[in-house]
Design an enzyme around this catalytic site. Structure first.
Site, PDB file in Angstrom:
ATOM      1  CG  HIS A  40      18.783 -20.604 -15.975  1.00 55.39           C
ATOM      2  ND1 HIS A  40      19.105 -21.609 -16.084  1.00 55.39           N
ATOM      3  CD2 HIS A  40      17.485 -19.733 -16.992  1.00 55.39           C
ATOM      4  CE1 HIS A  40      17.681 -21.768 -17.372  1.00 55.39           C
ATOM      5  NE2 HIS A  40      17.681 -20.650 -17.749  1.00 55.39           N
ATOM      6  CE1 TYR A  41      18.280 -18.326 -22.842  1.00 54.19           C
ATOM      7  CE2 TYR A  41      17.743 -20.114 -21.105  1.00 54.19           C
ATOM      8  CZ  TYR A  41      17.051 -19.918 -21.870  1.00 54.19           C
ATOM      9  OH  TYR A  41      16.337 -19.549 -22.286  1.00 54.19           O
ATOM     10  CG  ASP A  89      19.270 -23.509 -21.355  1.00 53.20           C
ATOM     11  OD1 ASP A  89      20.144 -23.943 -21.427  1.00 53.20           O
ATOM     12  OD2 ASP A  89      18.035 -23.861 -21.148  1.00 53.20           O
ATOM     13  CG  HIS A 133      18.588 -28.670 -25.285  1.00 53.92           C
ATOM     14  ND1 HIS A 133      19.937 -27.942 -25.237  1.00 53.92           N
ATOM     15  CD2 HIS A 133      18.219 -28.285 -23.861  1.00 53.92           C
ATOM     16  CE1 HIS A 133      20.022 -26.547 -24.901  1.00 53.92           C
ATOM     17  NE2 HIS A 133      19.442 -26.112 -24.309  1.00 53.92           N
ATOM     18  CG  ASP A 144      18.578 -24.123 -28.659  1.00 53.93           C
ATOM     19  OD1 ASP A 144      17.802 -24.641 -29.601  1.00 53.93           O
ATOM     20  OD2 ASP A 144      17.488 -23.158 -27.112  1.00 53.93           O
ATOM     21  NE  ARG A 214      15.912 -17.179 -27.910  1.00 58.77           N
ATOM     22  CZ  ARG A 214      14.637 -16.635 -26.498  1.00 58.77           C
ATOM     23  NH1 ARG A 214      14.291 -15.617 -27.631  1.00 58.77           N
ATOM     24  NH2 ARG A 214      13.932 -17.386 -26.327  1.00 58.77           N
ATOM     25  CD1 TRP A 218      19.827 -20.185 -28.674  1.00 58.01           C
ATOM     26  CD2 TRP A 218      21.150 -17.920 -28.060  1.00 58.01           C
ATOM     27  NE1 TRP A 218      19.274 -19.736 -27.988  1.00 58.01           N
ATOM     28  CE2 TRP A 218      19.971 -18.165 -26.956  1.00 58.01           C
ATOM     29  CE3 TRP A 218      21.876 -17.141 -28.034  1.00 58.01           C
ATOM     30  CZ2 TRP A 218      19.490 -17.314 -26.357  1.00 58.01           C
ATOM     31  CZ3 TRP A 218      21.990 -16.552 -26.585  1.00 58.01           C
ATOM     32  CH2 TRP A 218      20.983 -16.794 -26.187  1.00 58.01           C
ATOM     33  CB  THR A 333      10.671 -21.123 -26.998  1.00 67.40           C
ATOM     34  OG1 THR A 333      10.617 -19.917 -27.003  1.00 67.40           O
ATOM     35  CG2 THR A 333      10.183 -21.589 -27.869  1.00 67.40           C
TER      36      THR A 333
END
Length: 369
Positions: A40-41, A89, A133, A144, A214, A218, A333
């Site tokens: 996972h990221y 992700d 996403h 993101d 964030r 990113w 988030t």
């Protein structure tokens, strides 16, 4: 805002990075790195920073830690069962496999790289060609995505000669820039739903009209990484530069004059619910430093890099019994209204923040200002 006492590390960026990496490596064995047992990221962002510490120090304990984590999750056939095929992700940790494959020549790493790349090739898109996403977030484009998918895809395309996918990554950047830009501020909104189905989006535009720190960081980090990978004189590199520079200019305007940091909701510094957030501050500083080193922004940006770096060190970092502690990191988030972002919990040494911190410190070490 009161600053903490400076850490006693001679203010050398690499020393801070080493101490941060060592702190979490002591706390978590590779098997326990959260979320444990998942590709996972969260881990990928931290390990990306650890890889940069390894590249600057040559200390093999950092390489060994990364390899141990990867080998726990990748079987003898190059299959990673814990990588969710519905989540972009879960593409991001693929970035650490390139160097593992170069140094070890283990075909398992190449097999998983191929799997992740083909997954991106087949990813669902909205009507305009923008990748969702997540598979279960139909038609939603998040900022993101450019970091979670775009950096890996470009790296694979360059490394293994798949140039058509660089064009596809650029398409994502262009769609986000054209459809998620607030032209009055030069900042990007967090999410755009082309179908306007999400309950929180603006009914006319399909936008979540929040400039989340964030997410924006990113995006500018991803473009800086991509620009670094492409030939200096290539036309597509210049197209990425043409998006990145205006965004970097806009971000500069929202750097807090007192602390050098950026806020959780970038454009609302005076809102009593807002707060300076450490991961986006580190990532913005990293992106500015890299753009400076790549020569796509002028030397006048040096002061912003120095203020951002010193702001994170002075206001967000403490030493406790030899451990480096990073505070005020927004946890993972999703998307929502403005209050949703203001109310997000914070944590210490969350991997989002520590990975960003390692990236910032190693890039600051690289540019020597």
């Amino acid at each position: 805002m009161q600053a903490y006492l400076k850490c006693d590390l001679q203010s050398v960026p690499l020393n801070y990075a080493i101490t941060g990496a060592d702190t979490l490596m002591r706390k978590f064995t590779p098997a326990k790195l959260p979320p444990a047992g998942h590709f996972h990221y969260h881990q990928g962002v931290f390990l990306t920073g650890v890889e940069r510490v390894y590249q600057l120090t040559g200390n093999t304990k950092y390489f060994d830690y990364i390899k141990a984590w990867a080998d726990l999750l990748i079987d003898e056939n190059g299959v990673c069962a814990s990588s969710d095929p519905a989540l972009l992700d879960d593409i991001q940790p693929g970035n650490i496999l390139f160097n593992l494959y170069r140094e070890m020549g283990d075909k398992r790493y190449k097999t998983l790289l191929d799997t992740l790349f083909r997954r991106v090739e087949m990813w669902p898109t909205n009507a305009k060609g923008g990748v969702w996403h997540m598979h279960f977030k139909k038609n939603q484009m998040w900022l993101d995505t450019m970091y979670m998918m775009g950096v890996f895809t470009t790296k694979y395309a360059v490394e293994f000669n798949e140039p058509y996918m660089i064009e596809r990554v650029y398409t994502q950047a262009e769609l986000m820039y054209k459809n998620m830009l607030n032209p009055d501020m030069g900042l990007l909104y967090h999410m755009w739903d082309d179908s306007k189905a999400h309950q929180a989006v603006d009914r006319e535009t399909g936008l979540i009209k929040v400039h989340w720190g964030r997410a924006m960081s990113w995006f500018v980090v991803a473009l800086a990484e991509i620009i670094e990978m492409l030939p200096v004189k290539s036309k597509i590199r210049q197209r990425f530069v043409d998006i990145e520079v205006p965004l970097v200019n806009a971000v500069m305007k929202y750097q807090d004059t007192e602390t050098g940091l950026w806020y959780q909701v970038i454009d609302k510094p005076k809102d009593k619910h807002n707060w300076t957030e450490s991961s986006c501050s580190a990532l913005f500083t990293y992106a500015l430093a890299k753009c400076l080193r790549l020569g796509i922004i002028p030397n006048t940006y040096q002061s912003a890099v120095i203020r951002g770096y010193e702001g994170v060190i002075n206001y967000k970092i403490e030493l406790r019994e030899g451990d480096l502690i990073m505070k005020d990191i927004c946890i993972g988030t999703g998307v929502g209204n403005e209050d949703y972002y203001f109310d997000r919990p914070t944590s210490e040494n969350d991997l989002h923040g520590m990975g960003a911190f390692l990236m910032m410190c190693t890039e600051k070490e690289n540019i020597k200002i």
